[in-house]
Design a protein around this motif. Structure first.
Motif, PDB file in Angstrom:
ATOM      1  N   LEU A 145     -10.285  -2.761 -20.482  1.00  0.00           N
ATOM      2  CA  LEU A 145     -10.696  -2.242 -19.175  1.00  0.00           C
ATOM      3  C   LEU A 145     -11.925  -2.951 -18.605  1.00  0.00           C
ATOM      4  CD1 LEU A 145     -10.055   1.621 -19.287  1.00  0.00           C
ATOM      5  CD2 LEU A 145      -8.858  -0.107 -17.945  1.00  0.00           C
ATOM      6  N   PRO A 146     -12.972  -3.216 -19.409  1.00  0.00           N
ATOM      7  CA  PRO A 146     -14.101  -3.973 -18.846  1.00  0.00           C
ATOM      8  C   PRO A 146     -13.696  -5.368 -18.367  1.00  0.00           C
ATOM      9  CG  PRO A 146     -14.751  -2.880 -20.879  1.00  0.00           C
ATOM     10  CD  PRO A 146     -13.270  -2.744 -20.781  1.00  0.00           C
ATOM     11  N   GLN A 147     -12.781  -6.021 -19.079  1.00  0.00           N
ATOM     12  CA  GLN A 147     -12.329  -7.346 -18.658  1.00  0.00           C
ATOM     13  C   GLN A 147     -11.532  -7.277 -17.355  1.00  0.00           C
ATOM     14  OE1 GLN A 147     -10.944 -10.171 -21.727  1.00  0.00           O
ATOM     15  NE2 GLN A 147     -11.256  -8.526 -23.210  1.00  0.00           N
ATOM     16  N   TRP A 149     -12.060  -5.019 -15.024  1.00  0.00           N
ATOM     17  CA  TRP A 149     -13.061  -4.759 -13.988  1.00  0.00           C
ATOM     18  C   TRP A 149     -13.795  -6.035 -13.602  1.00  0.00           C
ATOM     19  CZ3 TRP A 149     -14.029  -1.328 -10.483  1.00  0.00           C
ATOM     20  CH2 TRP A 149     -15.277  -1.310  -9.852  1.00  0.00           C
ATOM     21  N   GLU A 150     -14.102  -6.868 -14.593  1.00  0.00           N
ATOM     22  CA  GLU A 150     -14.852  -8.099 -14.335  1.00  0.00           C
ATOM     23  C   GLU A 150     -13.979  -9.219 -13.784  1.00  0.00           C
ATOM     24  OE1 GLU A 150     -16.656  -9.012 -18.056  1.00  0.00           O
ATOM     25  OE2 GLU A 150     -17.869  -7.178 -18.104  1.00  0.00           O
ATOM     26  N   GLY A 151     -12.650  -9.035 -13.782  1.00  0.00           N
ATOM     27  CA  GLY A 151     -11.761 -10.068 -13.268  1.00  0.00           C
ATOM     28  C   GLY A 151     -11.360 -11.104 -14.296  1.00  0.00           C
ATOM     29  N   LYS A 152     -11.704 -10.877 -15.565  1.00  0.00           N
ATOM     30  CA  LYS A 152     -11.315 -11.832 -16.598  1.00  0.00           C
ATOM     31  C   LYS A 152      -9.828 -11.747 -16.908  1.00  0.00           C
ATOM     32  CE  LYS A 152     -15.881 -11.868 -18.765  1.00  0.00           C
ATOM     33  NZ  LYS A 152     -16.674 -11.532 -19.981  1.00  0.00           N
ATOM     34  N   ILE A 153      -9.243 -10.596 -16.684  1.00  0.00           N
ATOM     35  CA  ILE A 153      -7.797 -10.455 -16.737  1.00  0.00           C
ATOM     36  C   ILE A 153      -7.331  -9.867 -15.412  1.00  0.00           C
ATOM     37  CG2 ILE A 153      -7.558 -10.296 -19.238  1.00  0.00           C
ATOM     38  CD1 ILE A 153      -7.563  -7.324 -19.047  1.00  0.00           C
ATOM     39  N   ASP A 154      -6.077 -10.151 -15.059  1.00  0.00           N
ATOM     40  CA  ASP A 154      -5.550  -9.755 -13.751  1.00  0.00           C
ATOM     41  C   ASP A 154      -4.829  -8.412 -13.785  1.00  0.00           C
ATOM     42  OD1 ASP A 154      -6.209 -12.335 -12.399  1.00  0.00           O
ATOM     43  OD2 ASP A 154      -4.798 -13.118 -13.875  1.00  0.00           O
ATOM     44  N   LEU A 155      -4.175  -8.137 -14.905  1.00  0.00           N
ATOM     45  CA  LEU A 155      -3.398  -6.909 -15.046  1.00  0.00           C
ATOM     46  C   LEU A 155      -3.534  -6.396 -16.472  1.00  0.00           C
ATOM     47  CD1 LEU A 155      -0.002  -8.109 -13.488  1.00  0.00           C
ATOM     48  CD2 LEU A 155      -1.709  -6.695 -12.335  1.00  0.00           C
ATOM     49  N   ILE A 156      -3.370  -5.089 -16.630  1.00  0.00           N
ATOM     50  CA  ILE A 156      -3.179  -4.502 -17.957  1.00  0.00           C
ATOM     51  C   ILE A 156      -1.805  -3.842 -17.967  1.00  0.00           C
ATOM     52  CG2 ILE A 156      -3.882  -2.689 -19.560  1.00  0.00           C
ATOM     53  CD1 ILE A 156      -6.750  -3.156 -18.782  1.00  0.00           C
ATOM     54  N   VAL A 157      -1.051  -4.088 -19.029  1.00  0.00           N
ATOM     55  CA  VAL A 157       0.261  -3.468 -19.201  1.00  0.00           C
ATOM     56  C   VAL A 157       0.194  -2.573 -20.430  1.00  0.00           C
ATOM     57  CG1 VAL A 157       2.725  -3.849 -19.517  1.00  0.00           C
ATOM     58  CG2 VAL A 157       1.363  -5.504 -18.216  1.00  0.00           C
ATOM     59  N   GLY A 158       0.594  -1.328 -20.260  1.00  0.00           N
ATOM     60  CA  GLY A 158       0.579  -0.421 -21.401  1.00  0.00           C
ATOM     61  C   GLY A 158       0.669   1.016 -20.964  1.00  0.00           C
ATOM     62  N   ARG A 159       0.494   1.908 -21.933  1.00  0.00           N
ATOM     63  CA  ARG A 159       0.508   3.332 -21.635  1.00  0.00           C
ATOM     64  C   ARG A 159      -0.658   3.645 -20.709  1.00  0.00           C
ATOM     65  NH1 ARG A 159       4.859   6.410 -23.205  1.00  0.00           N
ATOM     66  NH2 ARG A 159       4.829   5.289 -25.183  1.00  0.00           N
ATOM     67  N   LEU A 160      -0.367   4.206 -19.538  1.00  0.00           N
ATOM     68  CA  LEU A 160      -1.403   4.412 -18.534  1.00  0.00           C
ATOM     69  C   LEU A 160      -2.395   5.488 -18.978  1.00  0.00           C
ATOM     70  CD1 LEU A 160       0.835   4.340 -15.330  1.00  0.00           C
ATOM     71  CD2 LEU A 160      -0.702   2.537 -16.146  1.00  0.00           C
ATOM     72  N   PRO A 161      -3.677   5.170 -18.973  1.00  0.00           N
ATOM     73  CA  PRO A 161      -4.680   6.174 -19.330  1.00  0.00           C
ATOM     74  C   PRO A 161      -4.960   7.093 -18.152  1.00  0.00           C
ATOM     75  CG  PRO A 161      -5.772   4.121 -18.798  1.00  0.00           C
ATOM     76  CD  PRO A 161      -4.289   3.857 -18.681  1.00  0.00           C
ATOM     77  N   ALA A 162      -5.566   8.197 -18.412  1.00  0.00           N
ATOM     78  CA  ALA A 162      -5.966   9.117 -17.340  1.00  0.00           C
ATOM     79  C   ALA A 162      -7.320   8.666 -16.808  1.00  0.00           C
ATOM     80  CB  ALA A 162      -6.037  10.539 -17.863  1.00  0.00           C
TER      81      ALA A 162
END
Length: 321
Positions: A145-147, A149-162
């Motif tokens: 998640l911090p990455q 937010w910082e733009g180091k990754i473009d997307l996260i794929v996985g079980r969606l957190p609340a």
């Protein structure tokens, strides 16, 4: 008339200043920064002093443990990280255009989502745009998640957190997968058509790690069914490790339905129903950062892969919903 701060930020602040700030914050020592950059300690100290003098602000204070950012320093370091990430992305996109590439996508993946959905989406990506490249980074939510937010990754794929709407993240659900109890095909319980929860008590387990979203609700289910927490277990976030271990042992585990029914190494699904415990598998992104063409294409491929998984489940009369 502009203030000293306005003048310096607009005319004199350079990317080398931003890199210095980030390194000082990461390493917490002028000496370590000097060693890492192969320059003298006085040169690093002078560069920081010039930056503080130009801004008219104290950015770091010296302590017995090294240096620590002030509130002004923390503010500037936070924005420096974002600016440097943006510069890196600009460089990558310009290189992609120059080299005739379709760009690059950086994807964060929770381990449980990496075995089926993401590989299918990557196959679609390469079919549609062979020159669009991808980097897949596996990790837990606190790491990714911090990455994002910082733009180091473009997307996260996985079980969606609340996460609350104020978090700055947006999301799209892709698969409402159910969880199942699984064993290797050689397990004594694998062929049983009827089971009681008490039948599981004597066997070892492969448990999701404490950092997994599955772990805490699964512990509650065991407690509700009158089972003690297992004394004989291993913990892993890796579906591949869990599957291989189950094939060579009498252990039991809990996995998403699609991961359990992998056609190359299928597991036995035990006839004990689990209630819905988690949110859907999906995509998360930072709403404050614009999508590149590669990011939009990857999102389309993830949606296409999810639809293919649903269609396969329907054709096998084995719904994932």
């Amino acid at each position: 008339m502009p203030t000293q701060l306005d003048w310096y930020l607009h005319l004199n602040l350079k990317t080398r200043h931003l890199r210095l700030l980030v390194m000082l914050d990461d390493l917490g020592s002028l000496k370590k920064v000097a060693e890492a950059t192969h320059v003298t300690l006085p040169a690093v100290s002078r560069a920081l002093a010039e930056l503080e003098r130009g801004l008219g602000l104290e950015l770091f204070v010296r302590t017995s443990q090294g240096i620590r950012a002030t509130e002004y320093g923390e503010c500037l370091v936070r924005h420096a990280r974002n600016i440097l990430t943006d510069v890196q992305q600009v460089r990558d996109e310009l290189n992609s255009l120059y080299n005739g590439s379709g760009g690059k996508i950086n994807i964060g993946v929770y381990p449980a989502s990496s075995s089926v959905l993401v590989p299918k989406a990557l196959h679609l990506l390469k079919q549609r745009s062979p020159n669009t490249n991808a980097q897949v980074i596996e990790g837990t939510r606190p790491l990714l998640l911090p990455q994002l937010w910082e733009g180091k990754i473009d997307l996260i794929v996985g079980r969606l957190p609340a996460v609350p709407p104020s978090s700055g993240f947006d999301e799209k659900a892709l698969l409402e997968e159910r969880l199942v109890l699984v064993t290797g095909p050689q397990h004594p319980l694998a062929k049983r058509k009827h089971l009681q929860w008490s039948d599981l008590q004597t066997y070892p387990w492969v448990l999701p790690s404490p950092a997994s979203q599955i772990r805490e609700p699964f512990e509650r289910i065991l407690e509700m069914q009158g089972l003690e927490f297992p004394k004989n277990y291993i913990e892993t976030m890796s579906v591949q490790i869990a599957r291989s271990y189950l094939y060579g042992s009498d252990a039991i585990s809990v996995l998403a339905n699609t991961a359990a029914r992998d056609k190359f190494q299928p597991l036995a699904v035990l006839p004990l129903a689990l209630p819905p415990m988690l949110r859907a598998t999906g995509i998360m992104w930072n709403r404050n950062r614009p999508f590149s063409a590669a990011t939009e294409l990857m999102m389309d491929c993830l949606e296409g892969a999810a639809e293919a998984i649903r269609e396969t489940a329907r054709s096998q009369a084995n719904p994932v919903f």
